[in-house]
Design a protein around this motif. Structure first.
Motif, PDB file in Angstrom:
ATOM      1  N   SER A  41     -17.578   1.761  -1.017  1.00 46.34           N
ATOM      2  CA  SER A  41     -17.007   2.647  -2.042  1.00 46.34           C
ATOM      3  C   SER A  41     -17.082   2.081  -3.455  1.00 46.34           C
ATOM      4  CB  SER A  41     -15.543   2.994  -1.717  1.00 46.34           C
ATOM      5  OG  SER A  41     -15.460   3.639  -0.465  1.00 46.34           O
ATOM      6  N   VAL A  42     -17.864   1.027  -3.662  1.00 47.83           N
ATOM      7  CA  VAL A  42     -18.061   0.477  -5.005  1.00 47.83           C
ATOM      8  C   VAL A  42     -19.502   0.738  -5.428  1.00 47.83           C
ATOM      9  CG1 VAL A  42     -18.011  -1.586  -6.458  1.00 47.83           C
ATOM     10  CG2 VAL A  42     -16.359  -1.337  -4.591  1.00 47.83           C
ATOM     11  N   ASN A  43     -19.675   1.264  -6.637  1.00 44.88           N
ATOM     12  CA  ASN A  43     -21.013   1.533  -7.160  1.00 44.88           C
ATOM     13  C   ASN A  43     -21.531   0.316  -7.917  1.00 44.88           C
ATOM     14  OD1 ASN A  43     -21.230   4.269  -6.273  1.00 44.88           O
ATOM     15  ND2 ASN A  43     -19.811   4.859  -7.911  1.00 44.88           N
ATOM     16  N   PHE A  44     -22.710  -0.144  -7.532  1.00 47.35           N
ATOM     17  CA  PHE A  44     -23.348  -1.283  -8.186  1.00 47.35           C
ATOM     18  C   PHE A  44     -24.698  -0.860  -8.750  1.00 47.35           C
ATOM     19  CE2 PHE A  44     -20.691  -3.255  -4.886  1.00 47.35           C
ATOM     20  CZ  PHE A  44     -19.985  -4.182  -5.641  1.00 47.35           C
ATOM     21  N   ILE A  45     -25.124  -1.575  -9.784  1.00 50.42           N
ATOM     22  CA  ILE A  45     -26.488  -1.459 -10.297  1.00 50.42           C
ATOM     23  C   ILE A  45     -27.106  -2.851 -10.225  1.00 50.42           C
ATOM     24  CG2 ILE A  45     -27.938  -0.944 -12.290  1.00 50.42           C
ATOM     25  CD1 ILE A  45     -25.842   1.043 -13.211  1.00 50.42           C
ATOM     26  N   ILE A  46     -28.281  -2.928  -9.630  1.00 53.79           N
ATOM     27  CA  ILE A  46     -28.976  -4.206  -9.478  1.00 53.79           C
ATOM     28  C   ILE A  46     -30.253  -4.157 -10.308  1.00 53.79           C
ATOM     29  CG2 ILE A  46     -30.051  -5.804  -7.852  1.00 53.79           C
ATOM     30  CD1 ILE A  46     -28.264  -4.499  -5.670  1.00 53.79           C
ATOM     31  N   ASN A  47     -30.425  -5.120 -11.202  1.00 51.67           N
ATOM     32  CA  ASN A  47     -31.655  -5.198 -11.984  1.00 51.67           C
ATOM     33  C   ASN A  47     -32.059  -6.658 -12.155  1.00 51.67           C
ATOM     34  OD1 ASN A  47     -29.968  -6.219 -13.987  1.00 51.67           O
ATOM     35  ND2 ASN A  47     -29.948  -4.329 -15.190  1.00 51.67           N
TER      36      ASN A  47
ATOM     37  N   GLY B  16     -32.528 -19.334 -16.735  1.00 53.29           N
ATOM     38  CA  GLY B  16     -33.098 -18.819 -15.493  1.00 53.29           C
ATOM     39  C   GLY B  16     -32.086 -18.390 -14.458  1.00 53.29           C
ATOM     40  N   LYS B  17     -30.827 -18.147 -14.874  1.00 52.36           N
ATOM     41  CA  LYS B  17     -29.781 -17.799 -13.915  1.00 52.36           C
ATOM     42  C   LYS B  17     -29.243 -16.386 -14.158  1.00 52.36           C
ATOM     43  CE  LYS B  17     -30.284 -21.604 -11.856  1.00 52.36           C
ATOM     44  NZ  LYS B  17     -29.456 -22.407 -11.000  1.00 52.36           N
ATOM     45  N   PRO B  18     -29.023 -15.620 -13.073  1.00 52.11           N
ATOM     46  CA  PRO B  18     -28.530 -14.240 -13.192  1.00 52.11           C
ATOM     47  C   PRO B  18     -27.015 -14.186 -13.371  1.00 52.11           C
ATOM     48  CG  PRO B  18     -28.886 -14.775 -10.902  1.00 52.11           C
ATOM     49  CD  PRO B  18     -29.300 -16.001 -11.686  1.00 52.11           C
ATOM     50  N   SER B  19     -26.496 -12.971 -13.520  1.00 48.99           N
ATOM     51  CA  SER B  19     -25.061 -12.766 -13.711  1.00 48.99           C
ATOM     52  C   SER B  19     -24.539 -11.685 -12.776  1.00 48.99           C
ATOM     53  CB  SER B  19     -24.760 -12.341 -15.158  1.00 48.99           C
ATOM     54  OG  SER B  19     -25.153 -13.322 -16.081  1.00 48.99           O
TER      55      SER B  19
ATOM     56  N   VAL C  25     -20.522 -10.573  -4.575  1.00 51.76           N
ATOM     57  CA  VAL C  25     -20.984 -11.902  -4.161  1.00 51.76           C
ATOM     58  C   VAL C  25     -21.753 -11.811  -2.841  1.00 51.76           C
ATOM     59  CG1 VAL C  25     -20.226 -14.187  -3.382  1.00 51.76           C
ATOM     60  CG2 VAL C  25     -19.213 -13.164  -5.427  1.00 51.76           C
ATOM     61  N   LYS C  26     -21.275 -10.979  -1.914  1.00 45.39           N
ATOM     62  CA  LYS C  26     -21.993 -10.794  -0.645  1.00 45.39           C
ATOM     63  C   LYS C  26     -23.388 -10.235  -0.886  1.00 45.39           C
ATOM     64  CE  LYS C  26     -18.005  -9.960   2.388  1.00 45.39           C
ATOM     65  NZ  LYS C  26     -17.323  -8.942   3.238  1.00 45.39           N
ATOM     66  N   ILE C  27     -23.464  -9.222  -1.745  1.00 47.57           N
ATOM     67  CA  ILE C  27     -24.765  -8.619  -2.063  1.00 47.57           C
ATOM     68  C   ILE C  27     -25.657  -9.648  -2.751  1.00 47.57           C
ATOM     69  CG2 ILE C  27     -25.927  -6.851  -3.445  1.00 47.57           C
ATOM     70  CD1 ILE C  27     -23.374  -5.134  -3.071  1.00 47.57           C
ATOM     71  N   PHE C  28     -25.081 -10.394  -3.702  1.00 43.06           N
ATOM     72  CA  PHE C  28     -25.851 -11.394  -4.446  1.00 43.06           C
ATOM     73  C   PHE C  28     -26.499 -12.407  -3.505  1.00 43.06           C
ATOM     74  CE2 PHE C  28     -26.297 -15.523  -6.412  1.00 43.06           C
ATOM     75  CZ  PHE C  28     -26.976 -15.231  -7.577  1.00 43.06           C
TER      76      PHE C  28
ATOM     77  N   ILE D 168     -26.260  -8.312 -11.016  1.00 42.39           N
ATOM     78  CA  ILE D 168     -25.517  -7.214 -10.397  1.00 42.39           C
ATOM     79  C   ILE D 168     -24.445  -6.745 -11.371  1.00 42.39           C
ATOM     80  CG2 ILE D 168     -24.036  -6.561  -8.459  1.00 42.39           C
ATOM     81  CD1 ILE D 168     -25.374  -8.745  -6.822  1.00 42.39           C
ATOM     82  N   HIS D 169     -24.317  -5.417 -11.521  1.00 46.41           N
ATOM     83  CA  HIS D 169     -23.385  -4.842 -12.487  1.00 46.41           C
ATOM     84  C   HIS D 169     -22.525  -3.786 -11.806  1.00 46.41           C
ATOM     85  CE1 HIS D 169     -26.191  -6.467 -15.587  1.00 46.41           C
ATOM     86  NE2 HIS D 169     -27.087  -6.125 -14.680  1.00 46.41           N
ATOM     87  N   SER D 170     -21.273  -3.684 -12.248  1.00 41.03           N
ATOM     88  CA  SER D 170     -20.399  -2.616 -11.770  1.00 41.03           C
ATOM     89  C   SER D 170     -19.309  -2.365 -12.799  1.00 41.03           C
ATOM     90  CB  SER D 170     -19.762  -2.977 -10.428  1.00 41.03           C
ATOM     91  OG  SER D 170     -18.872  -1.948 -10.015  1.00 41.03           O
ATOM     92  N   ALA D 171     -18.870  -1.114 -12.892  1.00 47.23           N
ATOM     93  CA  ALA D 171     -17.745  -0.780 -13.771  1.00 47.23           C
ATOM     94  C   ALA D 171     -16.414  -1.099 -13.104  1.00 47.23           C
ATOM     95  CB  ALA D 171     -17.799   0.697 -14.149  1.00 47.23           C
ATOM     96  N   ASP D 172     -16.440  -1.394 -11.813  1.00 39.82           N
ATOM     97  CA  ASP D 172     -15.228  -1.667 -11.039  1.00 39.82           C
ATOM     98  C   ASP D 172     -14.887  -3.154 -11.133  1.00 39.82           C
ATOM     99  OD1 ASP D 172     -13.215  -2.018  -9.203  1.00 39.82           O
ATOM    100  OD2 ASP D 172     -14.154  -0.835  -7.627  1.00 39.82           O
TER     101      ASP D 172
END
Length: 389
Positions: free
Chosen positions: A311-317, A288-291, A335-338, A321-325
């Motif tokens: 300036s960092v691109n994120f995808i949230i689903n 039950g925990k995200p990544s 972490v702030k967004i999370f 939270i995912h990023s290529a950076d």
């Protein structure tokens, strides 16, 4: 049918070892062949099997220095003598697939990643500014030899199975071979949610090696000041301990019971390795925990809400939270967004069940039966063409 399961090294908890365990359960009478193993990672199921090792298993310090024994692995693989069997299944990141078999034996390789030291950036494994110029040139020559051997050893495989689409693309790009995608098994019956605790720490799990880029996480958490738990061991263990701040703790080796507790009580798992499939992310999701996943090779195929922040691109689903950076600044921002978001444990668990152990066994059984039937009827030279044409 007499089956041999070949595995690179049994020395850590990862998707390779999880897959080996499920394959051993699928073929209860099979023999297991491996370069070396660590007794702590031999489950009761694996101990039921006859396990044959290479001469490297006799080396003192074989586990502590297993990463440094890489130059000898090719010779160790060549000296493995196998006989009296019908099917070889190599469960591998490169070395086990190099085992030679006679024409009367079918060789199926379940590949988790093409040989990392041959194809990944050497700076991920041995930063040039740390190892020195002379040693780095030796490593470059070794990498070239491994690359050549890897291409040759791929010809010894009759049928490839890839652990995800990214690995399948690599098999096609590097070896010009087709493959069947079967995701590694997640034990969703064992990894389950605990209490409703939202957790008070982030965590990392897996081998503590340079190519997993853990320095980035350690440095980011020096500034974030949140708690971070690092579970696992490896060649970089003490170096990272010495460079970490007081809010970062290291567990060393953890068994599955401790790992499940860590998943259940964390806020989120952090993944910075370049593996295209993260078993740990799915195990965390089963609890039950995200990544937070950075440097994700599959980022172009990840669905979700797209967000640009600093300036960092994120995808949230639903998974996190995912990023290529993969950088300190990207992780700090992630972490702030999370901390502003919430994730549904039931949805995370639903997603993880799509990769369950039961699904893995079913797909392996179905595909294995098809492959072996073609092999017996048409011969090994025609199997791949008939499967994928």
């Amino acid at each position: 049918m007499r089956v041999i399961l070949a595995h690179d090294r049994i020395r850590e908890i990862n998707q390779d070892t999880r897959a080996l365990l499920s394959l051993a359960e699928l073929f209860p009478g099979s023999k297991i062949v491996t370069l070396l193993y660590d007794n702590r990672y031999l489950s009761p199921e694996l101990e039921k099997h006859l396990i044959e090792t290479s001469f490297l298993h006799k080396f003192p310090g074989k586990i502590k220095f297993s990463y440094h024994l890489t130059p000898i692995y090719i010779q160790a693989i060549k000296k493995l003598c196998l006989s009296d069997f019908d099917l070889l299944i190599s469960n591998s990141r490169g070395f086990a697939k190099g085992i030679s078999v006679p024409d009367s034996v079918l060789h199926v390789c379940y590949l988790h990643q093409p040989l990392p030291l041959a194809w990944q950036s050497l700076d991920w494994h041995f930063p040039r500014n740390e190892v020195g110029g002379l040693r780095f040139r030796f490593i470059q020559r070794l990498s070239g030899r491994l690359r050549q051997w890897d291409l040759e050893s791929a010809k010894r495989v009759d049928v490839f199975i890839a652990d995800c689409e990214a690995t399948a693309r690599a098999i096609k790009r590097l070896y010009n071979r087709p493959s069947k995608v079967i995701y590694p098994p997640v034990d969703t019956d064992y990894f389950t949610p605990g209490s409703d605790s939202k957790g008070d720490y982030f965590m990392i799990v897996g081998p503590i090696n340079r190519n997993r880029r853990l320095d980035i996480t350690i440095e980011a958490f020096r500034e974030i000041k949140e708690k971070l738990v690092v579970a696992g061991e490896g060649v970089d263990f003490y170096r990272l301990i010495n460079s970490s701040s007081s809010n970062v703790s290291f567990t060393g080796y953890v068994n599955d019971d401790k790992l499940r507790r860590l998943y259940r009580d964390c806020k989120a798992l952090i993944v910075t390795s370049n593996n295209s499939f993260s078993m740990a992310s799915m195990e965390a999701a089963a609890c039950g925990k995200p990544s937070i996943s950075l440097n994700n090779e599959l980022i172009d195929s990840v669905d979700g809400e797209r967000l640009n922040s600093k300036s960092v691109n994120f995808i949230i689903n639903d998974m996190g939270i995912h990023s290529a950076d993969c950088s300190v600044s990207a992780l700090k921002e992630a972490v702030k967004i999370f901390n502003r978001l919430s994730f549904n444990p039931e949805e995370l668990r639903r997603i993880s069940r799509e990769y369950s152990k039961q699904e893995f066994v079913r797909r392996m059984q179905d595909f294995g039966a098809e492959v072996y039937s073609l092999f017996k009827r048409e011969g090994k030279r025609n199997v791949e063409r008939l499967l994928f044409d």
